[in-house]
Structure formats: structure tokens, C-alpha cells
Design a protein around this motif. Structure first.
Motif, PDB file in Angstrom:
ATOM      1  N   ILE A   2       8.206  -0.359   0.243  1.00 49.68           N
ATOM      2  CA  ILE A   2       8.137  -0.689  -1.177  1.00 49.68           C
ATOM      3  C   ILE A   2       7.551  -2.083  -1.288  1.00 49.68           C
ATOM      4  N   VAL A   3       6.452  -2.221  -2.001  1.00 45.17           N
ATOM      5  CA  VAL A   3       5.776  -3.514  -2.129  1.00 45.17           C
ATOM      6  C   VAL A   3       6.051  -4.056  -3.522  1.00 45.17           C
ATOM      7  N   ALA A   4       6.795  -5.164  -3.587  1.00 46.30           N
ATOM      8  CA  ALA A   4       7.165  -5.799  -4.853  1.00 46.30           C
ATOM      9  C   ALA A   4       6.836  -7.288  -4.798  1.00 46.30           C
ATOM     10  N   THR A   5       5.666  -7.591  -4.280  1.00 48.16           N
ATOM     11  CA  THR A   5       5.192  -8.969  -4.155  1.00 48.16           C
ATOM     12  C   THR A   5       4.376  -9.341  -5.390  1.00 48.16           C
ATOM     13  N   PRO A   6       3.959 -10.619  -5.536  1.00 46.54           N
ATOM     14  CA  PRO A   6       3.095 -10.988  -6.669  1.00 46.54           C
ATOM     15  C   PRO A   6       1.823 -10.143  -6.707  1.00 46.54           C
ATOM     16  N   ASN A   7       1.334  -9.899  -7.912  1.00 44.88           N
ATOM     17  CA  ASN A   7       0.204  -8.984  -8.106  1.00 44.88           C
ATOM     18  C   ASN A   7      -1.000  -9.311  -7.231  1.00 44.88           C
ATOM     19  N   ALA A   8      -1.283 -10.591  -7.075  1.00 43.92           N
ATOM     20  CA  ALA A   8      -2.477 -10.999  -6.335  1.00 43.92           C
ATOM     21  C   ALA A   8      -2.424 -10.603  -4.868  1.00 43.92           C
ATOM     22  N   THR A   9      -1.236 -10.301  -4.356  1.00 45.04           N
ATOM     23  CA  THR A   9      -1.094  -9.942  -2.940  1.00 45.04           C
ATOM     24  C   THR A   9      -1.034  -8.435  -2.717  1.00 45.04           C
ATOM     25  N   HIS A  10      -0.994  -7.643  -3.783  1.00 39.81           N
ATOM     26  CA  HIS A  10      -0.778  -6.204  -3.634  1.00 39.81           C
ATOM     27  C   HIS A  10      -1.802  -5.542  -2.719  1.00 39.81           C
ATOM     28  N   ALA A  11      -3.070  -5.852  -2.911  1.00 39.04           N
ATOM     29  CA  ALA A  11      -4.107  -5.181  -2.131  1.00 39.04           C
ATOM     30  C   ALA A  11      -3.961  -5.488  -0.651  1.00 39.04           C
ATOM     31  N   ASP A  12      -3.818  -6.762  -0.305  1.00 40.45           N
ATOM     32  CA  ASP A  12      -3.731  -7.137   1.114  1.00 40.45           C
ATOM     33  C   ASP A  12      -2.500  -6.529   1.781  1.00 40.45           C
ATOM     34  N   VAL A  13      -1.358  -6.612   1.097  1.00 36.66           N
ATOM     35  CA  VAL A  13      -0.125  -6.059   1.678  1.00 36.66           C
ATOM     36  C   VAL A  13      -0.236  -4.549   1.806  1.00 36.66           C
ATOM     37  N   GLY A  14      -0.758  -3.904   0.775  1.00 35.41           N
ATOM     38  CA  GLY A  14      -0.915  -2.457   0.825  1.00 35.41           C
ATOM     39  C   GLY A  14      -1.849  -2.023   1.937  1.00 35.41           C
ATOM     40  N   LEU A  15      -2.953  -2.721   2.118  1.00 34.09           N
ATOM     41  CA  LEU A  15      -3.899  -2.382   3.174  1.00 34.09           C
ATOM     42  C   LEU A  15      -3.272  -2.537   4.553  1.00 34.09           C
ATOM     43  N   ASP A  16      -2.453  -3.562   4.728  1.00 35.52           N
ATOM     44  CA  ASP A  16      -1.780  -3.754   6.012  1.00 35.52           C
ATOM     45  C   ASP A  16      -0.798  -2.612   6.294  1.00 35.52           C
ATOM     46  N   CYS A  17      -0.111  -2.152   5.273  1.00 35.48           N
ATOM     47  CA  CYS A  17       0.796  -1.007   5.446  1.00 35.48           C
ATOM     48  C   CYS A  17       0.009   0.243   5.808  1.00 35.48           C
ATOM     49  N   ILE A  18      -1.055   0.499   5.071  1.00 35.07           N
ATOM     50  CA  ILE A  18      -1.864   1.699   5.299  1.00 35.07           C
ATOM     51  C   ILE A  18      -2.467   1.685   6.695  1.00 35.07           C
ATOM     52  N   ALA A  19      -2.919   0.511   7.148  1.00 25.65           N
ATOM     53  CA  ALA A  19      -3.496   0.406   8.495  1.00 25.65           C
ATOM     54  C   ALA A  19      -2.495   0.783   9.579  1.00 25.65           C
ATOM     55  N   ARG A  20      -1.223   0.649   9.290  1.00 21.52           N
ATOM     56  CA  ARG A  20      -0.170   1.000  10.244  1.00 21.52           C
ATOM     57  C   ARG A  20       0.373   2.406   9.986  1.00 21.52           C
ATOM     58  N   GLY A  21      -0.215   3.115   9.034  1.00 25.69           N
ATOM     59  CA  GLY A  21       0.224   4.470   8.743  1.00 25.69           C
ATOM     60  C   GLY A  21       1.519   4.547   7.974  1.00 25.69           C
ATOM     61  N   VAL A  22       1.873   3.472   7.254  1.00 25.12           N
ATOM     62  CA  VAL A  22       3.133   3.420   6.519  1.00 25.12           C
ATOM     63  C   VAL A  22       2.889   3.775   5.051  1.00 25.12           C
ATOM     64  N   PRO A  23       3.474   4.853   4.539  1.00 25.52           N
ATOM     65  CA  PRO A  23       3.337   5.192   3.122  1.00 25.52           C
ATOM     66  C   PRO A  23       3.841   4.058   2.229  1.00 25.52           C
ATOM     67  N   VAL A  24       3.219   3.921   1.047  1.00 30.94           N
ATOM     68  CA  VAL A  24       3.470   2.773   0.178  1.00 30.94           C
ATOM     69  C   VAL A  24       3.930   3.224  -1.207  1.00 30.94           C
ATOM     70  N   LEU A  25       5.003   2.590  -1.682  1.00 31.92           N
ATOM     71  CA  LEU A  25       5.357   2.602  -3.104  1.00 31.92           C
ATOM     72  C   LEU A  25       5.006   1.216  -3.624  1.00 31.92           C
TER      73      LEU A  25
END
Length: 345
Positions: free
Chosen positions: A68-91
Motif C-alpha cells: 500500500i503506497v500512501a506517500t506524498p503525491n510527488a513520490t507515487h510514480a517512483d515508489v510504484g515503479l520500484d514495487c512493480i520492478a520487484r513484482g509486488v502488486p500495488v494499492l
């Protein structure tokens, strides 16, 4: 069935709410928190959860089944991409990203890697809104003609002690009205044109305190929306729908959808229609539907677990959330241009 092991990235107010909902959830359990703040470390220890200052270290160490990604909006893309690169589903909490371009990048990465991406437009999980969507899609309203949404409320002065809330991007359009725009899209489909006016006449901050918006939907219906965070008013979804106990619930309607055969109000789910002759001299019949109550945040977690398992597809995908974000940004673009604009996708 074992509970899905989730990690939380960002332990602010919304992140802590997810921890609260997951504590007794049947399908999900949050097992670790990543947030570098001392307050987050203390919160994690109080909750008996593993704490990490760096979310990448947490993902590599804990190997959660979802994040679950609940960081500041400006970080959403970078954090989400890092999760996806590791095969981790994202909310991903709304908005899906800080820009439409970033939202597209995130969605493309998720699709390319076949990693689920669910966006947290939580109202879509409210049984009231889902019942309203069923009514609209059943054709009972006939051809949709107009829709109106009110998001008027009063934020106390202390709310603005945080500087970013007084700056562009921190106002009620991007923070609050985005929910109502998403509701309108969920009920009526894509938005093709936006006109808008914004004002900061009450507080005088750089950011708007009030906006009035006109929408044109692809199906030909027109919508009007009003948002203000300086209005002493009960007419907003948070007060009317009863989603959160810390808001005193008001028995009012805030969203109105009219069609050629009937009209619908939310959240009280009133349907007004003719049963005999049709015309303004004829009596209208009033019917109210009362759905079972439900916590949309808890249902969102259940849905996320099902998405992780491949049993359900995201109620709000990255593509869908990008369209809501584009329509919301179009409000500011239209106000600045003084003209009608199309959402920039």
C-alpha cells in the motif's frame, strides 16, 4: 485461507487508517511499515510491526505479497515503479501520480510486467455508490441528461498551518473534488470537455478555496460541480455518506443524476420517476433504496487481496485513475484559460 501479507509505504494519516482497517481484516495483514520519520518508527513499534526507514530495503527484506503506497503525491510514480520492478502488486492512494504523464508511465509498467495496480479511489467500494451505478447502468433513468455534485465544507483555520496547503496544488480541487469527479466518471463514463472558474476571495491564499465546474460527458450528459473549503455547509459526501465516524453525519443528498425517465440522488438513493403519464403536470413517484452499510476501506482491502490472487480485476485501474486525474487537472487549465478544454491524456 491465510491473510495476504502487505507492506505499508508511508505512515501518515491515510497510512495509519489502513493499518487500523487491516488489524482485524479477514483477508489482509500489514506486516511492515516503511517511513523514515521518528513518528512512523514509534507507530510501527506500538503496532508490533517491523519498521524500515527505506522502502526498498523493506521490499527486499520482507518480500510482501502486496504494498500500500500512501506517500506524498510527488513520490507515487517512483515508489510504484520500484514495487512493480520487484513484482509486488500495488494499492496506490489517490491521486495515482503527480502528473498524467507519470500516471501513464506507472500504468504501462504495471501492464508490461503483469503486476496488478489498484488505485485507492475508495468511494468506488462504497455500497451506496455501487448501488447507484447499478441503477444507472440498468437503464432505469433512461438517457442521462444532467448530473450535479456539491462538495462544500469548512476546513478549520489550523488546517492551513501546513504551508503546502496554502500553495498551488494544495487546494480543494486536487485534494477533494477529484473524488467527486471520479464518482461522476464511475456513474456516467468519460469526461470530454471541462469549463471552470476558481476563486481565492475568502482566504486570499495562493491556492483556490472555491471552484465551479461544468463537465460534458461522452454520452452527451452535462454535469455541474461546486467545491469550497470555506463554506459552512452540510452538502458534501464525507458528511452525508457516513464513511468515517469522525465526521458528524448529515441526512442530506449531495449528488444528483437526472435522466429522461427518472432521477437519482445520493447518498440517500432516492429515485424519482413517473409511473403513469409523463410530464410536469403528472405526479412523480418517490422510491428509496437502502443498501447494507459497509466500510469502503475494508472492502477495498478485500478487493486488493482478490486482485493479488487474480480472482478480480481492479475496480479502479491505473488507466482509469489517469483519466480521473486528467479531468481534475483540466479544471485548473480551464480556469486559467477562461475557455473550454479537453482532459489531456
Amino acid at each position: 485461507m491465510s491473510r495476504r501479507r502487505l507492506a505499508l509505504i508511508g505512515a501518515g494519516a491515510i497510512g495509519r487508517m489502513h493499518v487500523e482497517r487491516a488489524r482485524s481484516h479477514a483477508q489482509c495483514a500489514i506486516v511492515a511499515i516503511a517511513d523514515p520519520s521518528p513518528q512512523a518508527e514509534s507507530f510501527a513499534r506500538d503496532q508490533g510491526l517491523r519498521w524500515f526507514a527505506d522502502y526498498r530495503s523493506m521490499l527486499d527484506d520482507v518480500r510482501p505479497e502486496g504494498a500500500i503506497v500512501a506517500t506524498p503525491n510527488a513520490t507515487h510514480a517512483d515508489v510504484g515503479l520500484d514495487c512493480i520492478a520487484r513484482g509486488v502488486p500495488v494499492l496506490m492512494e489517490k491521486p495515482v501520480a503527480d502528473t498524467v504523464e507519470q500516471a501513464r508511465q506507472l500504468n504501462d509498467a504495471a501492464l508490461g510486467a503483469r503486476v496488478p495496480l489498484l488505485v485507492g479511489h475508495h468511494r468506488r467500494h462504497n455500497p451506496i455508490l455501487r448501488r447507484a451505478r447499478d441503477i444507472v447502468q440498468s437503464g432505469r433513468l433512461g438517457k442521462p441528461v444532467t448530473a450535479t455534485a456539491l462538495a462544500t465544507f469548512y476546513k478549520p483555520d489550523a488546517y492551513f498551518d501546513i504551508e503546502w496547503r496554502r500553495r498551488q496544488g494544495g487546494g480543494p480541487v486536487l485534494i477533494n473534488l477529484i473524488h467527486d469527479i471520479d464518482m461522476m466518471r464511475f456513474l456516467l463514463g468519460d469526461i470530454v470537455d471541462v469549463q471552470a472558474l476558481t476563486s481565492n476571495a475568502v482566504r486570499g491564499f495562493e491556492v483556490e478555496d472555491t471552484a465551479a465546474v461544468i463537465l460534458r460527458f461522452a454520452n452527451g450528459a452535462l454535469g455541474t460541480l461546486a467545491v469550497s473549503d470555506c463554506a459552512a455547509s452540510p452538502w458534501n459526501w464525507d458528511l452525508a455518506a457516513g464513511e468515517a465516524a469522525h465526521y458528524p453525519r448529515q441526512q442530506v443528498n449531495t449528488h444528483f443524476v437526472s435522466g429522461t425517465d427518472a432521477s437519482l440522488t445520493l447518498p440517500q438513493l432516492d429515485v424519482w420517476e413517473y409511473r403513469g403519464g409523463k410530464g410536469w403536470h403528472e405526479p412523480l413517484t418517490h422510491e428509496r433504496t437502502t443498501p447494507h452499510s459497509g466500510d469502503p476501506y475494508a472492502e477495498q482491502l478485500r478487493h486488493f487481496a482478490a486482485v493479488i490472487a487474480g480472482a478480480e480485476t481492479p475496480v479502479c485501474s491505473g488507466e482509469d485513475a489517469a483519466r480521473t486525474l486528467a479531468a481534475t487537472f483540466a479544471v485548473h487549465r480551464a480556469a486559467a484559460a477562461g475557455a473550454r478544454v479537453a482532459p489531456a491524456l
